[in-house]
Design a protein around this motif. Sequence first.
Motif, PDB file in Angstrom:
ATOM      1  N   GLN A  93       0.831  -1.209   0.000  1.00  0.00           N
ATOM      2  CA  GLN A  93       0.000   0.000   0.000  1.00  0.00           C
ATOM      3  C   GLN A  93       0.865   1.258   0.000  1.00  0.00           C
ATOM      4  OE1 GLN A  93      -3.546   0.356   0.327  1.00  0.00           O
ATOM      5  NE2 GLN A  93      -3.811  -1.835  -0.033  1.00  0.00           N
ATOM      6  N   TRP A  94       1.946   1.258   0.805  1.00  0.00           N
ATOM      7  CA  TRP A  94       2.704   2.499   0.992  1.00  0.00           C
ATOM      8  C   TRP A  94       4.087   2.501   0.341  1.00  0.00           C
ATOM      9  CZ3 TRP A  94       7.312   1.695   3.458  1.00  0.00           C
ATOM     10  CH2 TRP A  94       7.409   0.575   4.297  1.00  0.00           C
ATOM     11  N   ALA A  95       4.658   1.333   0.097  1.00  0.00           N
ATOM     12  CA  ALA A  95       6.008   1.292  -0.474  1.00  0.00           C
ATOM     13  C   ALA A  95       5.959   1.367  -2.003  1.00  0.00           C
ATOM     14  CB  ALA A  95       6.729   0.025  -0.040  1.00  0.00           C
ATOM     15  N   SER A  96       6.929   2.045  -2.570  1.00  0.00           N
ATOM     16  CA  SER A  96       7.105   2.067  -4.026  1.00  0.00           C
ATOM     17  C   SER A  96       8.200   1.109  -4.462  1.00  0.00           C
ATOM     18  CB  SER A  96       7.478   3.483  -4.491  1.00  0.00           C
ATOM     19  OG  SER A  96       6.436   4.397  -4.220  1.00  0.00           O
ATOM     20  N   VAL A  97       9.108   0.814  -3.523  1.00  0.00           N
ATOM     21  CA  VAL A  97      10.259  -0.036  -3.823  1.00  0.00           C
ATOM     22  C   VAL A  97      10.407  -1.064  -2.709  1.00  0.00           C
ATOM     23  CG1 VAL A  97      12.713  -0.080  -4.428  1.00  0.00           C
ATOM     24  CG2 VAL A  97      11.382   2.017  -4.811  1.00  0.00           C
ATOM     25  N   ILE A  98      10.639  -2.314  -3.086  1.00  0.00           N
ATOM     26  CA  ILE A  98      10.914  -3.382  -2.120  1.00  0.00           C
ATOM     27  C   ILE A  98      12.314  -3.903  -2.389  1.00  0.00           C
ATOM     28  CG2 ILE A  98      10.288  -5.705  -1.346  1.00  0.00           C
ATOM     29  CD1 ILE A  98       7.384  -5.026  -1.972  1.00  0.00           C
ATOM     30  N   HIS A  99      13.154  -3.905  -1.348  1.00  0.00           N
ATOM     31  CA  HIS A  99      14.554  -4.288  -1.516  1.00  0.00           C
ATOM     32  C   HIS A  99      14.853  -5.720  -1.095  1.00  0.00           C
ATOM     33  CE1 HIS A  99      16.545  -0.190  -2.066  1.00  0.00           C
ATOM     34  NE2 HIS A  99      15.286   0.127  -1.798  1.00  0.00           N
ATOM     35  N   SER A 100      13.896  -6.438  -0.562  1.00  0.00           N
ATOM     36  CA  SER A 100      14.230  -7.679   0.140  1.00  0.00           C
ATOM     37  C   SER A 100      13.456  -8.902  -0.337  1.00  0.00           C
ATOM     38  CB  SER A 100      14.005  -7.478   1.639  1.00  0.00           C
ATOM     39  OG  SER A 100      12.725  -6.882   1.885  1.00  0.00           O
ATOM     40  N   LEU A 101      13.048  -8.919  -1.593  1.00  0.00           N
ATOM     41  CA  LEU A 101      12.343 -10.091  -2.095  1.00  0.00           C
ATOM     42  C   LEU A 101      13.328 -11.243  -2.265  1.00  0.00           C
ATOM     43  CD1 LEU A 101       9.481 -10.307  -4.545  1.00  0.00           C
ATOM     44  CD2 LEU A 101      11.483 -11.730  -4.992  1.00  0.00           C
ATOM     45  N   ASP A 102      12.985 -12.408  -1.729  1.00  0.00           N
ATOM     46  CA  ASP A 102      13.919 -13.536  -1.808  1.00  0.00           C
ATOM     47  C   ASP A 102      13.245 -14.883  -2.009  1.00  0.00           C
ATOM     48  OD1 ASP A 102      12.836 -13.969   0.686  1.00  0.00           O
ATOM     49  OD2 ASP A 102      14.710 -13.759   1.800  1.00  0.00           O
ATOM     50  N   SER A 103      11.943 -14.880  -2.359  1.00  0.00           N
ATOM     51  CA  SER A 103      11.290 -16.164  -2.595  1.00  0.00           C
ATOM     52  C   SER A 103      10.207 -16.041  -3.659  1.00  0.00           C
ATOM     53  CB  SER A 103      10.684 -16.717  -1.302  1.00  0.00           C
ATOM     54  OG  SER A 103       9.416 -16.155  -1.047  1.00  0.00           O
ATOM     55  N   LEU A 104       9.975 -17.131  -4.378  1.00  0.00           N
ATOM     56  CA  LEU A 104       8.933 -17.166  -5.392  1.00  0.00           C
ATOM     57  C   LEU A 104       7.558 -16.956  -4.770  1.00  0.00           C
ATOM     58  CD1 LEU A 104      10.231 -20.236  -7.460  1.00  0.00           C
ATOM     59  CD2 LEU A 104      10.362 -17.830  -8.121  1.00  0.00           C
ATOM     60  N   GLY A 105       7.382 -17.464  -3.547  1.00  0.00           N
ATOM     61  CA  GLY A 105       6.107 -17.308  -2.863  1.00  0.00           C
ATOM     62  C   GLY A 105       5.748 -15.857  -2.607  1.00  0.00           C
ATOM     63  N   HIS A 106       6.751 -15.036  -2.358  1.00  0.00           N
ATOM     64  CA  HIS A 106       6.482 -13.618  -2.123  1.00  0.00           C
ATOM     65  C   HIS A 106       5.961 -12.939  -3.390  1.00  0.00           C
ATOM     66  CE1 HIS A 106       9.536 -13.661   1.424  1.00  0.00           C
ATOM     67  NE2 HIS A 106       8.340 -14.037   1.799  1.00  0.00           N
ATOM     68  N   ILE A 107       6.483 -13.346  -4.531  1.00  0.00           N
ATOM     69  CA  ILE A 107       6.008 -12.756  -5.788  1.00  0.00           C
ATOM     70  C   ILE A 107       4.540 -13.093  -5.988  1.00  0.00           C
ATOM     71  CG2 ILE A 107       6.294 -12.685  -8.289  1.00  0.00           C
ATOM     72  CD1 ILE A 107       9.241 -13.435  -7.858  1.00  0.00           C
ATOM     73  N   GLU A 108       4.190 -14.334  -5.740  1.00  0.00           N
ATOM     74  CA  GLU A 108       2.796 -14.752  -5.900  1.00  0.00           C
ATOM     75  C   GLU A 108       1.895 -14.007  -4.916  1.00  0.00           C
ATOM     76  OE1 GLU A 108       1.694 -16.477  -8.261  1.00  0.00           O
ATOM     77  OE2 GLU A 108       3.552 -17.298  -9.077  1.00  0.00           O
ATOM     78  N   ALA A 109       2.372 -13.814  -3.690  1.00  0.00           N
ATOM     79  CA  ALA A 109       1.577 -13.106  -2.686  1.00  0.00           C
ATOM     80  C   ALA A 109       1.408 -11.631  -3.040  1.00  0.00           C
ATOM     81  CB  ALA A 109       2.226 -13.248  -1.309  1.00  0.00           C
ATOM     82  N   ILE A 110       2.475 -11.013  -3.543  1.00  0.00           N
ATOM     83  CA  ILE A 110       2.405  -9.604  -3.935  1.00  0.00           C
ATOM     84  C   ILE A 110       1.391  -9.411  -5.057  1.00  0.00           C
ATOM     85  CG2 ILE A 110       3.704  -7.746  -5.067  1.00  0.00           C
ATOM     86  CD1 ILE A 110       6.169  -8.692  -3.451  1.00  0.00           C
ATOM     87  N   LYS A 111       1.379 -10.314  -6.013  1.00  0.00           N
ATOM     88  CA  LYS A 111       0.446 -10.217  -7.136  1.00  0.00           C
ATOM     89  C   LYS A 111      -0.995 -10.102  -6.665  1.00  0.00           C
ATOM     90  CE  LYS A 111       0.903 -13.348 -10.337  1.00  0.00           C
ATOM     91  NZ  LYS A 111       1.230 -14.655 -10.981  1.00  0.00           N
ATOM     92  N   LYS A 112      -1.320 -10.749  -5.568  1.00  0.00           N
ATOM     93  CA  LYS A 112      -2.700 -10.798  -5.085  1.00  0.00           C
ATOM     94  C   LYS A 112      -3.129  -9.534  -4.350  1.00  0.00           C
ATOM     95  CE  LYS A 112      -2.558 -15.843  -4.532  1.00  0.00           C
ATOM     96  NZ  LYS A 112      -2.620 -16.964  -3.551  1.00  0.00           N
ATOM     97  N   VAL A 113      -2.169  -8.778  -3.816  1.00  0.00           N
ATOM     98  CA  VAL A 113      -2.537  -7.653  -2.951  1.00  0.00           C
ATOM     99  C   VAL A 113      -2.066  -6.292  -3.447  1.00  0.00           C
ATOM    100  CG1 VAL A 113      -2.636  -9.105  -0.882  1.00  0.00           C
ATOM    101  CG2 VAL A 113      -0.481  -7.976  -1.484  1.00  0.00           C
TER     102      VAL A 113
END
Length: 225
Positions: A93-113
């Motif tokens: 909601q508030w971040a424009s940049v994420i520096h700490s993505l390290d798993s495929l699961g996080h990408i899938e979760a981000i897509k949903k929200v």
Amino acid sequence: MKHRWEEIAHNLELVEARIARAAIESQRKREDITLVVVTKTFPSSDVAILKDLGICDFAENRASEGSIKALEVSGRWHFQGQIQSNKLKSITQWASVIHSLDSLGHIEAIKKVMVHDLEIFIQVSLDSVPGRGGAEPRELNSLADLLLQTNGLSLKGLMALAPLGMEPSRAYGELAVIYKAFRTDYPMAQFLSAGMSGDFESAIRAGATHVRIGSSILGSRNLAG
């Protein structure tokens, strides 16, 4: 408030001089390096002072702090903490940049929200120590490929933390080798996020384009905050 403004302005001036010097030593220009000020545990009033001093990039490790401060002070907000899936709705909601993505699961979760486009740095581990986050170098390509297939997410580059107990110049030298190989396959990943208050000059000399600095500018952290 005047004393705090003067304190932050003085510290910022010193850090800026060090960044400029390290940039020259790495045969780059100061404008090639983005200063992201880490504001965790510090009040929004400090963020407002930073903005008054010309800073527009701010970073938080905690979703709860970031959500409040981003509402109170506009700017380009970065999330740099370890990602927890149950916090992603808030972070996106508030971040424009994420520096700490390290798993495929996080990408899938981000897509949903996600509610707006996001810039992503993949965090790479330099020591494989549990608890500090980061993907293994061999995992970077699969993460990058999925990011490139996901609408609304753009791959900006890599991020890393220098391992505890390792000489920063050695750590960031290893990172530079990983990053060079990564960019061969992903030339669009033009940025390298590395370096904090204690080691940002070594990171710049190794090629960092984004340094995340907190205590050298804002002072000792209020751990109770």
